[in-house]
Design an enzyme around this catalytic site. Structure first.
Site, PDB file in Angstrom:
ATOM      1  N   ASP A 243       0.863  -1.162   0.000  1.00 55.99           N
ATOM      2  CA  ASP A 243       0.000   0.000   0.000  1.00 55.99           C
ATOM      3  C   ASP A 243       0.912   1.228   0.000  1.00 55.99           C
ATOM      4  OD1 ASP A 243      -2.453   1.535   0.426  1.00 55.99           O
ATOM      5  OD2 ASP A 243      -1.686   1.812   2.461  1.00 55.99           O
TER       6      ASP A 243
ATOM      7  N   ASP B 150      -1.449  -0.895   5.896  1.00 55.46           N
ATOM      8  CA  ASP B 150      -1.817  -0.391   7.214  1.00 55.46           C
ATOM      9  C   ASP B 150      -3.276  -0.631   7.562  1.00 55.46           C
ATOM     10  OD1 ASP B 150      -3.398   2.566   6.845  1.00 55.46           O
ATOM     11  OD2 ASP B 150      -2.301   1.804   5.128  1.00 55.46           O
TER      12      ASP B 150
ATOM     13  N   ASP C 244      -0.288   5.036   0.933  1.00 53.29           N
ATOM     14  CA  ASP C 244      -0.598   6.037   1.951  1.00 53.29           C
ATOM     15  C   ASP C 244      -0.663   5.408   3.340  1.00 53.29           C
ATOM     16  OD1 ASP C 244      -1.037   8.181  -0.021  1.00 53.29           O
ATOM     17  OD2 ASP C 244      -2.745   6.948  -0.608  1.00 53.29           O
TER      18      ASP C 244
END
Length: 232
Positions: free
Chosen positions: A9, A185, A11
């Site tokens: 990922d 995250d 961001d």
């Protein structure tokens, strides 16, 4: 076991999002007042959030639901009763220019990506957002040379945890799920989505709670470089 590919990922996985978002909104507020809107920061934030809520409600599940230019366009429509294209562009530009300037990689990211590359492991960035700004972020972060593939939800028409966001990069890199690790995250988007496709999942810098109790990452790490212990 060792793996042949790692999906990351972007961001809040490679860099911290909240500081960048806050700096971007502050710059957009200043741009609004420079253009004569005379809004307090609190009033501006409320207007921004109202525009954001409308866009997300109408475009949920699409890359466009994250588009700040849409948020500002809708916010100004709410405030003025008409479109203000030039002003919306100015606010969007101020937001993203400042956002990108604020970005800093988490410790160990560049070195970890370089080591994966040196070991012959494919590195992909798999992200829920529009393509142009994600490519701009990758360029600004200085990691382009260590990334083999970039895939955004704008390209697939669906967002993580949809299977397309994982199966398409697998196909492009000619890798099997059992050979691939997903690092992110977000428990729902990255872990649940990766698990469903059969990827080995790694949770880093967690920003979403697992409310259901059914979704668990295969690994959870506290420092980015610990990815290497999983992959190699």
């Amino acid at each position: 076991m060792s793996y042949e590919a790692v999906f990351f990922d972007l961001d809040d996985t490679l860099y911290s999002y909240p500081e960048c978002n806050e700096a971007g909104k502050a710059a957009a507020w200043e741009a609004a007042n420079d253009r004569g809107y005379d809004l307090s920061r609190a009033a501006f934030d409320d207007l921004y959030m109202e525009g954001r809520r409308e866009v997300k409600r109408e475009l949920a599940g699409t890359a466009s639901a994250h588009e700040r230019f849409l948020y500002f366009k809708r916010a100004l429509e709410i405030h003025t009763g008409t479109h203000r294209s030039r002003d919306a562009l100015a606010l969007g530009d101020a937001y993203w220019e400042t956002y990108v300037e604020e970005m800093e990689l988490f410790e160990g990211v560049r070195e970890t990506l370089a080591e994966l590359q040196a070991a012959g492991v494919d590195v992909a960035i798999v992200s829920n957002l529009t393509t142009r700004i994600q490519m701009e972020k990758i360029d600004a972060l200085g990691i382009e040379e260590h990334v083999d593939l970039v895939l955004t939800s704008e390209e697939t028409g669906r967002e993580k945890p949809a299977s397309d966001m994982f199966t398409l990069p697998l196909a492009k890199l000619d890798r099997r799920p059992s050979e691939t690790v997903m690092v992110g995250d977000d428990v729902e988007a990255d872990v649940e989505g990766g698990n469903a496709v059969g990827l080995t999942t790694v949770l880093f810098n967690e920003t979403a709670d697992d409310e259901t109790g059914h979704c668990r990452p295969d690994h959870q790490i506290d420092a980015f470089a610990e990815v290497l212990e999983v992959v190699l």
